[in-house]
Design a protein around this motif. Sequence first.
Motif, PDB file in Angstrom:
ATOM      1  N   GLY A 147      59.357  10.445  23.397  1.00 29.54           N
ATOM      2  CA  GLY A 147      58.455  10.339  22.251  1.00 29.54           C
ATOM      3  C   GLY A 147      58.437  11.589  21.394  1.00 29.54           C
ATOM      4  N   ALA A 148      58.818  12.711  21.975  1.00 31.71           N
ATOM      5  CA  ALA A 148      58.842  13.974  21.228  1.00 31.71           C
ATOM      6  C   ALA A 148      60.204  14.259  20.622  1.00 31.71           C
ATOM      7  CB  ALA A 148      58.429  15.122  22.135  1.00 31.71           C
ATOM      8  N   PHE A 149      61.263  13.643  21.169  1.00 32.56           N
ATOM      9  CA  PHE A 149      62.619  13.889  20.694  1.00 32.56           C
ATOM     10  C   PHE A 149      63.297  12.566  20.364  1.00 32.56           C
ATOM     11  CE2 PHE A 149      61.632  17.530  23.318  1.00 32.56           C
ATOM     12  CZ  PHE A 149      62.208  18.600  22.642  1.00 32.56           C
ATOM     13  N   ASP A 150      64.100  12.596  19.323  1.00 36.82           N
ATOM     14  CA  ASP A 150      64.971  11.458  19.033  1.00 36.82           C
ATOM     15  C   ASP A 150      66.224  11.562  19.901  1.00 36.82           C
ATOM     16  OD1 ASP A 150      63.213  10.537  17.081  1.00 36.82           O
ATOM     17  OD2 ASP A 150      64.170  11.730  15.501  1.00 36.82           O
ATOM     18  N   ASP A 151      66.574  10.461  20.546  1.00 38.61           N
ATOM     19  CA  ASP A 151      67.770  10.429  21.394  1.00 38.61           C
ATOM     20  C   ASP A 151      67.729  11.514  22.470  1.00 38.61           C
ATOM     21  OD1 ASP A 151      68.768   8.362  19.760  1.00 38.61           O
ATOM     22  OD2 ASP A 151      69.630   9.824  18.370  1.00 38.61           O
ATOM     23  N   TYR A 152      66.599  11.570  23.178  1.00 39.57           N
ATOM     24  CA  TYR A 152      66.456  12.590  24.214  1.00 39.57           C
ATOM     25  C   TYR A 152      67.416  12.323  25.363  1.00 39.57           C
ATOM     26  CZ  TYR A 152      64.600  15.193  28.150  1.00 39.57           C
ATOM     27  OH  TYR A 152      64.472  16.011  29.241  1.00 39.57           O
ATOM     28  N   GLU A 153      68.035  13.394  25.856  1.00 38.38           N
ATOM     29  CA  GLU A 153      68.920  13.318  27.003  1.00 38.38           C
ATOM     30  C   GLU A 153      68.463  14.307  28.060  1.00 38.38           C
ATOM     31  OE1 GLU A 153      72.896  14.039  25.791  1.00 38.38           O
ATOM     32  OE2 GLU A 153      72.989  12.342  24.399  1.00 38.38           O
ATOM     33  N   GLU A 154      68.503  13.888  29.314  1.00 37.74           N
ATOM     34  CA  GLU A 154      68.134  14.782  30.411  1.00 37.74           C
ATOM     35  C   GLU A 154      69.179  15.876  30.569  1.00 37.74           C
ATOM     36  OE1 GLU A 154      67.035  14.555  35.185  1.00 37.74           O
ATOM     37  OE2 GLU A 154      67.493  12.737  34.034  1.00 37.74           O
ATOM     38  N   ARG A 155      68.720  17.122  30.676  1.00 42.17           N
ATOM     39  CA  ARG A 155      69.623  18.264  30.771  1.00 42.17           C
ATOM     40  C   ARG A 155      69.246  19.082  32.011  1.00 42.17           C
ATOM     41  NH1 ARG A 155      68.655  19.932  24.448  1.00 42.17           N
ATOM     42  NH2 ARG A 155      69.449  17.984  23.560  1.00 42.17           N
ATOM     43  N   PRO A 156      70.068  19.045  33.056  1.00 43.95           N
ATOM     44  CA  PRO A 156      69.745  19.801  34.278  1.00 43.95           C
ATOM     45  C   PRO A 156      69.592  21.295  34.025  1.00 43.95           C
ATOM     46  CG  PRO A 156      71.539  18.231  34.656  1.00 43.95           C
ATOM     47  CD  PRO A 156      71.300  18.245  33.187  1.00 43.95           C
TER      48      PRO A 156
ATOM     49  N   ALA B 172      57.932  24.750  13.164  1.00 43.00           N
ATOM     50  CA  ALA B 172      58.082  23.480  12.460  1.00 43.00           C
ATOM     51  C   ALA B 172      58.507  22.339  13.378  1.00 43.00           C
ATOM     52  CB  ALA B 172      59.090  23.633  11.323  1.00 43.00           C
ATOM     53  N   HIS B 173      59.259  22.643  14.440  1.00 39.38           N
ATOM     54  CA  HIS B 173      59.827  21.575  15.264  1.00 39.38           C
ATOM     55  C   HIS B 173      59.431  21.676  16.736  1.00 39.38           C
ATOM     56  CE1 HIS B 173      62.296  20.404  11.842  1.00 39.38           C
ATOM     57  NE2 HIS B 173      62.685  21.657  11.709  1.00 39.38           N
ATOM     58  N   ASP B 174      59.670  22.820  17.365  1.00 40.79           N
ATOM     59  CA  ASP B 174      59.524  22.906  18.816  1.00 40.79           C
ATOM     60  C   ASP B 174      58.071  22.949  19.275  1.00 40.79           C
ATOM     61  OD1 ASP B 174      62.351  22.977  19.397  1.00 40.79           O
ATOM     62  OD2 ASP B 174      62.348  24.976  18.522  1.00 40.79           O
ATOM     63  N   VAL B 175      57.224  23.689  18.575  1.00 43.84           N
ATOM     64  CA  VAL B 175      55.806  23.739  18.964  1.00 43.84           C
ATOM     65  C   VAL B 175      55.139  22.374  18.800  1.00 43.84           C
ATOM     66  CG1 VAL B 175      53.563  24.720  18.363  1.00 43.84           C
ATOM     67  CG2 VAL B 175      55.551  26.217  18.621  1.00 43.84           C
ATOM     68  N   PRO B 176      55.351  21.636  17.686  1.00 41.83           N
ATOM     69  CA  PRO B 176      54.789  20.285  17.622  1.00 41.83           C
ATOM     70  C   PRO B 176      55.285  19.366  18.733  1.00 41.83           C
ATOM     71  CG  PRO B 176      55.417  21.028  15.432  1.00 41.83           C
ATOM     72  CD  PRO B 176      55.937  22.046  16.390  1.00 41.83           C
ATOM     73  N   ARG B 177      56.544  19.510  19.122  1.00 43.13           N
ATOM     74  CA  ARG B 177      57.052  18.710  20.243  1.00 43.13           C
ATOM     75  C   ARG B 177      56.345  19.092  21.539  1.00 43.13           C
ATOM     76  NH1 ARG B 177      63.314  19.667  18.464  1.00 43.13           N
ATOM     77  NH2 ARG B 177      63.496  17.924  16.977  1.00 43.13           N
ATOM     78  N   MET B 178      56.144  20.388  21.751  1.00 45.74           N
ATOM     79  CA  MET B 178      55.432  20.836  22.942  1.00 45.74           C
ATOM     80  C   MET B 178      54.019  20.265  22.965  1.00 45.74           C
ATOM     81  SD  MET B 178      54.180  24.675  23.918  1.00 45.74           S
ATOM     82  CE  MET B 178      52.890  24.505  22.670  1.00 45.74           C
ATOM     83  N   ARG B 179      53.368  20.228  21.811  1.00 42.22           N
ATOM     84  CA  ARG B 179      52.003  19.679  21.740  1.00 42.22           C
ATOM     85  C   ARG B 179      51.997  18.196  22.104  1.00 42.22           C
ATOM     86  NH1 ARG B 179      48.290  22.982  19.352  1.00 42.22           N
ATOM     87  NH2 ARG B 179      49.027  24.705  18.044  1.00 42.22           N
ATOM     88  N   ARG B 180      52.996  17.454  21.636  1.00 40.41           N
ATOM     89  CA  ARG B 180      53.043  16.025  21.949  1.00 40.41           C
ATOM     90  C   ARG B 180      53.299  15.788  23.429  1.00 40.41           C
ATOM     91  NH1 ARG B 180      55.746  15.758  16.847  1.00 40.41           N
ATOM     92  NH2 ARG B 180      57.801  15.756  17.846  1.00 40.41           N
ATOM     93  N   ILE B 181      54.117  16.638  24.047  1.00 50.65           N
ATOM     94  CA  ILE B 181      54.418  16.471  25.469  1.00 50.65           C
ATOM     95  C   ILE B 181      53.221  16.850  26.336  1.00 50.65           C
ATOM     96  CG2 ILE B 181      55.882  17.310  27.346  1.00 50.65           C
ATOM     97  CD1 ILE B 181      58.102  17.699  25.245  1.00 50.65           C
ATOM     98  N   LEU B 182      52.537  17.935  25.980  1.00 50.36           N
ATOM     99  CA  LEU B 182      51.388  18.430  26.762  1.00 50.36           C
ATOM    100  C   LEU B 182      50.077  18.097  26.049  1.00 50.36           C
ATOM    101  CD1 LEU B 182      52.786  21.946  27.788  1.00 50.36           C
ATOM    102  CD2 LEU B 182      52.824  19.827  29.121  1.00 50.36           C
ATOM    103  N   GLN B 183      49.889  16.843  25.760  1.00 54.62           N
ATOM    104  CA  GLN B 183      48.698  16.428  25.010  1.00 54.62           C
ATOM    105  C   GLN B 183      47.412  16.673  25.789  1.00 54.62           C
ATOM    106  OE1 GLN B 183      49.050  12.391  23.600  1.00 54.62           O
ATOM    107  NE2 GLN B 183      51.144  12.685  22.871  1.00 54.62           N
ATOM    108  N   MET B 184      47.503  16.713  27.122  1.00 55.64           N
ATOM    109  CA  MET B 184      46.286  16.837  27.933  1.00 55.64           C
ATOM    110  C   MET B 184      45.756  18.275  27.971  1.00 55.64           C
ATOM    111  SD  MET B 184      49.120  17.525  29.675  1.00 55.64           S
ATOM    112  CE  MET B 184      49.749  15.873  29.946  1.00 55.64           C
ATOM    113  N   LEU B 185      46.515  19.232  27.458  1.00 54.04           N
ATOM    114  CA  LEU B 185      46.124  20.638  27.533  1.00 54.04           C
ATOM    115  C   LEU B 185      45.643  21.139  26.182  1.00 54.04           C
ATOM    116  CD1 LEU B 185      49.034  22.088  29.694  1.00 54.04           C
ATOM    117  CD2 LEU B 185      46.824  21.211  30.458  1.00 54.04           C
ATOM    118  N   GLU B 186      44.672  22.054  26.236  1.00 47.74           N
ATOM    119  CA  GLU B 186      44.172  22.692  25.024  1.00 47.74           C
ATOM    120  C   GLU B 186      44.976  23.970  24.768  1.00 47.74           C
ATOM    121  OE1 GLU B 186      40.132  24.880  23.310  1.00 47.74           O
ATOM    122  OE2 GLU B 186      40.076  23.743  25.182  1.00 47.74           O
ATOM    123  N   ARG B 187      45.695  24.000  23.637  1.00 47.36           N
ATOM    124  CA  ARG B 187      46.549  25.133  23.330  1.00 47.36           C
ATOM    125  C   ARG B 187      46.324  25.582  21.891  1.00 47.36           C
ATOM    126  NH1 ARG B 187      48.212  20.984  24.707  1.00 47.36           N
ATOM    127  NH2 ARG B 187      49.070  20.534  22.661  1.00 47.36           N
TER     128      ARG B 187
END
Length: 223
Positions: free
Chosen positions: A57-66, A129-144
């Motif tokens: 939901g935070a990334f388009d075409d997300y791929e798992e990266r070990p 512009a990009h990475d912090v908003p994605r982090m917010r969407r992933i960690l929605q349960m936390l206050e940052r």
Amino acid sequence: LAAELLARHDPLSLPAAGHVSLAPLQQNARSAGSATRQAVPPDLLERTFAAREALAGAFDDYEERPQQLAMARALEQALAESRPLIVEAGTGVGKSLAYLLPLALHAVRSGKLCLVSTNTINLQQQLLAHDVPRMRRILQMLERKVALLKGREHYLCLKRLHETWLRANATSRQRLFSHEPLGIPALLLLLRTLLHCAQTMSGDLDEVPTPAKLRQTERARIM
């Protein structure tokens, strides 16, 4: 506009030496330097990377990266043990998320402020512009809370603006003459800056677009 600039310029006048009490400033610094601690499950980082729907939901075409997960685990461990960590990772690993997620979790666990220092302004802008908003969407349960810190050269100095462009004296006229070869682009930048100063309180010069035929080095000379 002149009255507004004068009103904002007055607070910049420094008081006489010895007339400044640092106690209120130190109290504000201490209160600003504390963050709210939150209860965070110890395995939240692992669960976050396992929750592929949240990442998708935070990334388009997300791929798992070990490699990304390995870097995030290493950073989380280093933060928990208060020890330094050096990581070298290639392009496409997803380094920004790999350090933003464990850093955010460490901040809410410990209640401490965390700092991310970038080598370039472009990377700083990419994070905000990009990475912090994605982090917010992933960690929605936390206050940052996230704030941007830049050097003073990125902000308008009203005193310099007034003395260079607005004051009617011999020194200002000489400075104006020295900028005359820059022509219309310099004048356009000045007008944009004055309008921006009148409409906002941030003083952020990066918000003022540079005219097409004006180099960054020339812009720095003007403002």
